[in-house]
Enzyme design. Sequence first.
Site, PDB file in Angstrom:
ATOM      1  N   GLN A  30      32.608  36.426  23.204  1.00 11.22           N
ATOM      2  CA  GLN A  30      31.701  36.862  24.276  1.00 11.22           C
ATOM      3  C   GLN A  30      31.208  38.277  23.997  1.00 11.22           C
ATOM      4  OE1 GLN A  30      33.718  37.463  27.962  1.00 11.22           O
ATOM      5  NE2 GLN A  30      31.872  37.545  29.208  1.00 11.22           N
ATOM      6  N   SER A  65      30.277  43.114  27.262  1.00 13.63           N
ATOM      7  CA  SER A  65      30.604  44.509  27.552  1.00 13.63           C
ATOM      8  C   SER A  65      30.157  45.452  26.444  1.00 13.63           C
ATOM      9  CB  SER A  65      32.111  44.671  27.768  1.00 13.63           C
ATOM     10  OG  SER A  65      32.534  43.976  28.914  1.00 13.63           O
ATOM     11  N   SER A 118      37.154  39.759  22.565  1.00 22.50           N
ATOM     12  CA  SER A 118      38.314  38.970  22.154  1.00 22.50           C
ATOM     13  C   SER A 118      37.916  37.967  21.071  1.00 22.50           C
ATOM     14  CB  SER A 118      38.893  38.211  23.346  1.00 22.50           C
ATOM     15  OG  SER A 118      39.256  39.079  24.384  1.00 22.50           O
ATOM     16  N   GLU A 172      34.714  32.170  33.880  1.00 18.19           N
ATOM     17  CA  GLU A 172      35.781  32.946  33.253  1.00 18.19           C
ATOM     18  C   GLU A 172      36.890  33.242  34.254  1.00 18.19           C
ATOM     19  OE1 GLU A 172      36.288  37.054  30.657  1.00 18.19           O
ATOM     20  OE2 GLU A 172      34.759  36.974  32.215  1.00 18.19           O
ATOM     21  N   GLU A 175      38.571  46.326  40.742  1.00 17.37           N
ATOM     22  CA  GLU A 175      37.686  47.019  41.688  1.00 17.37           C
ATOM     23  C   GLU A 175      36.391  46.244  41.899  1.00 17.37           C
ATOM     24  OE1 GLU A 175      40.606  49.714  39.982  1.00 17.37           O
ATOM     25  OE2 GLU A 175      39.154  48.356  39.074  1.00 17.37           O
TER      26      GLU A 175
END
Length: 398
Positions: free
Chosen positions: A117, A120, A152, A235, A368
């Site tokens: 993926q 990020s 990952s 996910e 968060e």
Amino acid sequence: MSEECTGLPWSLRQQVADFLADNDPETSAPLQFLRARYDAGLAWLHFPLGHGGMGLPREFQPEVDRLFAEAGAPDNHSKANGIGLGMAAPTILGFGNDAQKARFLRPLWTGEEIWCQLFSEPNAGSDLAALATRAVRDGGSWVVNGQKVWTSSAHNANFAILLARTDSSAPKHAGLTYFLCDMGDPGVEIRPLRQITGEAEFNEVFLTDVRIPDGYRLGDEGAGWMIANATLRNERVAIGTGCTEREAGMVGIVAQTWRENPPLRNAQLHSRLIKLWVDAEVARHMGQRLRQKLVSGQPGPEGAAMKLIFAELNQKLSGLEVELRGEQGLLYSDWTTIRPDHVDMLSRDAGYRYLRAKGNSIEGGTSEILRNIIAERVLGLPPEPRTDKDIPWKDQSK
């Protein structure tokens, strides 16, 4: 045996038996067996005909998987390809065209192609929509430049789900497009990131003039944010709803540690264990309810709650395990840097579990961010003010 007793329709059970009779796991080549299982619709039962399934309820899948496992059927590397199976596959099914489904779903399920993926970035983690990786159209292709991080299994991946900015003049959520990226492109550079555990399961990925055919664009140009949210919901469900049996996962390890170490017990530790055991049972039943909801469609924002609970439970349980083991809990077996195929929490030592669990509240969406999703999309609370201009009572003259 009746359907009511087994939970599996007799006709489906018979299909599995007939398939195994025609495809003996002991004599069939593993890849040949897996391809045949996919073509027979016995891979993803809830997927449509022609794409590894039969359009049946998702709830039948565990029992069918059990029948194949008992027969000695080969594994499709599900642990090593968790991102592919849990995130890429449902996204391709939901938003891909016929050619993309035909090209990618079968080798994904058989384990021939491993996925990662590319979402990020160093300055766009929790605020994913702020990503800076650019994709510029060049004829029938897109040229991609940028950097991704915390990826990952990138070192083992054949393909990636990639989110890139295609319109810098549009609002940040509207200028993104979703791609399927070939990790074998010469412009893809992968560097390991060593973690506190000593392992390097994560990577940073540099994309330099990577060319992606327009046929590997998933969905419409500019629809990336909407599609990415569907991926992230899958996910969170995949991460948060794993344990199906009582005392499965971390809580089972901690409960067994308690039973095996009478000298280390005390009332305070016992109270903590009981509370966490109850919390784990509540989470398990919540996961079952969420899986039942999935039968009727795509996962909703409720998956955020399951992932949040999973992270907090794992961190509290792994901390309690270290305490219950006393001096032995301080030992760490191996700091050698390795690049594993997957995270293996349960068969490692207590020190590894304690350190690795720290990442559970970051990966798959920070706790968060998940609390904001629960508040706004599940509970219907008003959005949190983002800037001073969003606070109506704040004196803007100052």
